[in-house]
Design a protein around this motif. Structure first.
Motif, short mmCIF file in Angstrom:
data_model
loop_
_atom_site.label_atom_id
_atom_site.label_comp_id
_atom_site.label_asym_id
_atom_site.label_seq_id
_atom_site.Cartn_x
_atom_site.Cartn_y
_atom_site.Cartn_z
N ILE A 173 0.82 -1.20 0.00
CA ILE A 173 0.00 0.00 0.00
C ILE A 173 0.86 1.26 0.00
O ILE A 173 0.61 2.21 -0.75
CB ILE A 173 -0.94 0.00 1.22
N SER A 174 1.90 1.30 0.82
CA SER A 174 2.71 2.51 0.93
C SER A 174 3.42 2.84 -0.38
O SER A 174 3.61 4.02 -0.71
CB SER A 174 3.74 2.36 2.05
N THR A 175 3.82 1.83 -1.13
CA THR A 175 4.58 2.08 -2.35
C THR A 175 3.72 2.25 -3.60
O THR A 175 4.21 2.76 -4.61
CB THR A 175 5.58 0.94 -2.61
N THR A 176 2.46 1.85 -3.53
CA THR A 176 1.62 1.94 -4.73
C THR A 176 0.47 2.93 -4.65
O THR A 176 0.00 3.41 -5.67
CB THR A 176 1.03 0.55 -5.09
N SER A 177 0.02 3.25 -3.44
CA SER A 177 -1.11 4.18 -3.34
C SER A 177 -0.75 5.57 -3.85
O SER A 177 -1.62 6.33 -4.31
CB SER A 177 -1.59 4.28 -1.88
N THR A 178 0.55 5.90 -3.80
CA THR A 178 1.00 7.21 -4.28
C THR A 178 1.61 7.15 -5.68
O THR A 178 2.04 8.17 -6.21
CB THR A 178 2.05 7.79 -3.31
N SER A 179 1.65 5.96 -6.26
CA SER A 179 2.27 5.84 -7.59
C SER A 179 1.54 6.61 -8.68
O SER A 179 2.19 7.15 -9.59
CB SER A 179 2.42 4.37 -7.98
N PRO A 180 0.18 6.70 -8.68
CA PRO A 180 -0.47 7.54 -9.69
C PRO A 180 0.01 8.99 -9.63
O PRO A 180 0.24 9.63 -10.67
CB PRO A 180 -1.96 7.41 -9.36
N LEU A 181 0.15 9.51 -8.41
CA LEU A 181 0.63 10.88 -8.26
C LEU A 181 2.08 11.01 -8.72
O LEU A 181 2.45 12.00 -9.38
CB LEU A 181 0.50 11.31 -6.80
N GLY A 197 -3.77 5.26 -15.85
CA GLY A 197 -4.81 4.24 -15.81
C GLY A 197 -4.27 2.85 -16.09
O GLY A 197 -4.65 1.87 -15.44
N VAL A 198 -3.35 2.75 -17.05
CA VAL A 198 -2.71 1.46 -17.35
C VAL A 198 -1.90 0.97 -16.16
O VAL A 198 -1.93 -0.22 -15.80
CB VAL A 198 -1.83 1.58 -18.61
N ALA A 199 -1.18 1.89 -15.53
CA ALA A 199 -0.36 1.52 -14.37
C ALA A 199 -1.22 0.97 -13.24
O ALA A 199 -0.89 -0.06 -12.63
CB ALA A 199 0.43 2.73 -13.89
N VAL A 200 -2.33 1.65 -12.96
CA VAL A 200 -3.23 1.19 -11.89
C VAL A 200 -3.83 -0.16 -12.23
O VAL A 200 -3.87 -1.08 -11.41
CB VAL A 200 -4.33 2.23 -11.64
N SER A 201 -4.30 -0.30 -13.47
CA SER A 201 -4.93 -1.56 -13.88
C SER A 201 -3.95 -2.73 -13.82
O SER A 201 -4.29 -3.82 -13.33
CB SER A 201 -5.49 -1.44 -15.30
N LEU A 202 -2.72 -2.51 -14.29
CA LEU A 202 -1.74 -3.60 -14.28
C LEU A 202 -1.27 -3.94 -12.87
O LEU A 202 -1.00 -5.10 -12.56
CB LEU A 202 -0.55 -3.26 -15.18
N HIS A 203 -1.15 -2.93 -12.02
CA HIS A 203 -0.80 -3.23 -10.63
C HIS A 203 -1.91 -4.06 -9.98
O HIS A 203 -1.63 -5.09 -9.32
CB HIS A 203 -0.60 -1.95 -9.83
N LEU A 204 -3.16 -3.65 -10.16
CA LEU A 204 -4.27 -4.40 -9.58
C LEU A 204 -4.37 -5.79 -10.19
O LEU A 204 -4.69 -6.76 -9.50
CB LEU A 204 -5.57 -3.62 -9.78
N HIS A 253 8.23 5.11 -18.01
CA HIS A 253 7.01 4.59 -17.41
C HIS A 253 6.88 3.07 -17.55
O HIS A 253 6.22 2.42 -16.75
CB HIS A 253 5.78 5.27 -17.99
N VAL A 254 7.53 2.50 -18.56
CA VAL A 254 7.44 1.05 -18.76
C VAL A 254 8.07 0.30 -17.59
O VAL A 254 7.49 -0.64 -17.04
CB VAL A 254 8.12 0.64 -20.09
N LEU A 255 9.27 0.71 -17.16
CA LEU A 255 9.93 0.06 -16.04
C LEU A 255 9.18 0.29 -14.73
O LEU A 255 9.07 -0.62 -13.90
CB LEU A 255 11.37 0.55 -15.91
N VAL A 256 8.69 1.49 -14.55
CA VAL A 256 7.93 1.79 -13.33
C VAL A 256 6.68 0.93 -13.26
O VAL A 256 6.35 0.33 -12.23
CB VAL A 256 7.58 3.29 -13.25
N ASN A 292 0.52 11.02 -18.78
CA ASN A 292 -0.88 11.40 -18.90
C ASN A 292 -1.81 10.42 -18.19
O ASN A 292 -1.38 9.39 -17.65
CB ASN A 292 -1.28 11.53 -20.38
N VAL A 293 -3.09 10.76 -18.20
CA VAL A 293 -4.09 9.97 -17.47
C VAL A 293 -4.18 8.55 -18.02
O VAL A 293 -4.40 7.60 -17.26
CB VAL A 293 -5.46 10.67 -17.54
N GLN A 294 -4.02 8.39 -19.33
CA GLN A 294 -4.10 7.06 -19.92
C GLN A 294 -3.00 6.14 -19.38
O GLN A 294 -3.25 4.98 -19.02
CB GLN A 294 -4.01 7.13 -21.44
N ILE A 295 -1.78 6.66 -19.29
CA ILE A 295 -0.66 5.86 -18.76
C ILE A 295 -0.89 5.54 -17.29
O ILE A 295 -0.64 4.42 -16.82
CB ILE A 295 0.67 6.60 -18.96
#
Length: 382
Positions: free
Chosen positions: A215-223, A236-243, A288-291, A231-234
């Motif tokens: 939680i500590s390392t991913t809840s702030t990753s969108p920010l 969104g992809v990051a959140v979806s792939l993490h989940l 963003h790919v590595l992140v 951008n918002v699309q990237i």
């Protein structure tokens, strides 16, 4: 378990579909929470607050809901839990274990957790329709996305209330699998005796520390990605792939911990989680790919630790002990998640994303070391 088999199929299906609905609602908070908080407060320091508040609510609800389940069964507790954020998304895995023999508990729990994969992919992609519906209803755009959460949780509660019959915990108590490895006595032990069980200690450490770090390392990753100019699309992809990483490997994790043992898979999950936070934290923010790869692996490592830790905890408990102690475990886990989200935002705001992930890697080393040291002893006892 043959007499239970027809009912088991119905119960597992109900739990799975309700899990999809509930996780659809939960994914919205992770997708927009940190950005919304930063926009309102004008600082990144409090960006983890929305997830922290949600995790705190889930944690505080886990214990009384589990006490309710111990008295009245899983159905009323899970149905009520879908009205309290994501509480039932977590507790539902234990209901799956109730109707499964010991050798299949990991797979059963993994299957229910896997249901969150669909919800985590569906939720963020419903934000566009939710914005349009919110505009028609006169709801502010910043709040419209949460219409998805309301609908998802309400549908999950309805499904549980109507179709989760007979009650899974009643089945577990009637058909105790006393031959399963680590099966506990029918008579409930005192809390002190339960907490003295080394299996319970390892399970609790695994669940709480992995939750805090994830939680500590991913809840702030969108920010973080937003601040790096993505951008918002990237995002969104990051959140979806993490989940997706958090849940898509659940059936595999369940099968592995049934096949090779709970402790080995806890160790594997901890190792993956360490590698993930180091990758995400020290990759260039512009890449963003590595992140995103690091965030995906973060979810995979957490998932393996979560499924194996939950199975180990259930193995150590009799049906008469399960509901209350499992609720206590989820209370601790939720509190650590809330603390992790709040702490993550503060560390991000003061020291940055790299330091945040480095701290996470150091913390995971604890459960990993304990698991490696305790495994030979437990193997001898088994």
């Amino acid at each position: 378990m043959t007499a239970v088999s027809p009912a088991r199929t119905k119960l597992m299906t109900t739990l799975f579909v309700a899990q999809v609905c509930g996780s659809t609602g939960q994914s919205i908070v992770l997708a927009v929470g940190s950005i919304l908080a930063a926009s309102i407060t004008g600082t990144n320091t409090w960006s983890g607050l929305p997830v922290a508040v949600g995790a705190l609510g889930t944690a505080l609800a886990s214990w009384p809901l589990s006490r309710l389940m111990a008295r009245s069964g899983r159905r009323p507790g899970l149905a009520l839990g879908y009205g309290i954020a994501s509480t039932s998304n977590l507790l539902a895995r234990y209901a799956a274990a109730d109707v499964s023999p010991g050798a299949q508990r990991g797979r059963a729990m993994g299957l229910i957790v896997w249901g969150s994969t669909l919800g985590s992919m569906i939720g963020p992609n419903l934000m566009g329709p939710a914005l349009r519906l919110g505009a028609l209803m006169g709801v502010e755009s910043t709040a419209s996305a949460f219409l998805v959460s309301v609908a998802g949780y309400a549908l999950g509660a309805l499904l549980i209330q109507v179709f989760l019959r007979p009650d899974p915990l009643a089945i577990a108590r009637e058909t105790q699998d006393v031959t399963a490895p680590g099966a506990a006595r029918a008579t409930a032990r005192g809390l002190g005796a339960i907490l003295a069980d080394v299996r319970v200690q390892i399970a609790l450490a695994t669940l709480t520390v992995s939750q805090f770090v994830m939680i500590s390392t991913t809840s702030t990753s969108p920010l973080y990605l937003h601040d790096q100019g993505h951008n918002v699309q990237i995002i969104g992809v990051a959140v979806s792939l993490h989940l997706a990483g958090m849940y898509v490997t659940s059936p595999l994790a369940g099968w592995l911990c049934d096949r090779f043992g709970r402790l080995l898979i806890i160790g594997v999950g901890a190792t993956i989680l360490i590698l993930a936070v180091m990758l995400a934290g020290f990759a260039p923010g512009s890449d963003h790919v590595l992140v995103i790869l690091g965030l995906f692996l973060n979810g995979v490592g957490w998932n393996m630790a979560f499924v194996a830790g939950s199975a180990l905890l259930t193995d150590a408990l009799s049906p008469n002990e399960r509901a209350s102690v499992q609720g206590l475990a989820d209370l601790f886990m939720g509190l650590m998640g809330a603390l992790g989200s709040a702490t993550g935002g503060m560390i991000l705001g003061i020291w940055g994303f790299a330091i945040l992930n480095a701290v996470g890697a150091i913390l995971v080393l604890g459960p990993l070391a304990v698991t490696l040291l305790r495994r030979p002893m437990l193997a001898r006892e088994g």
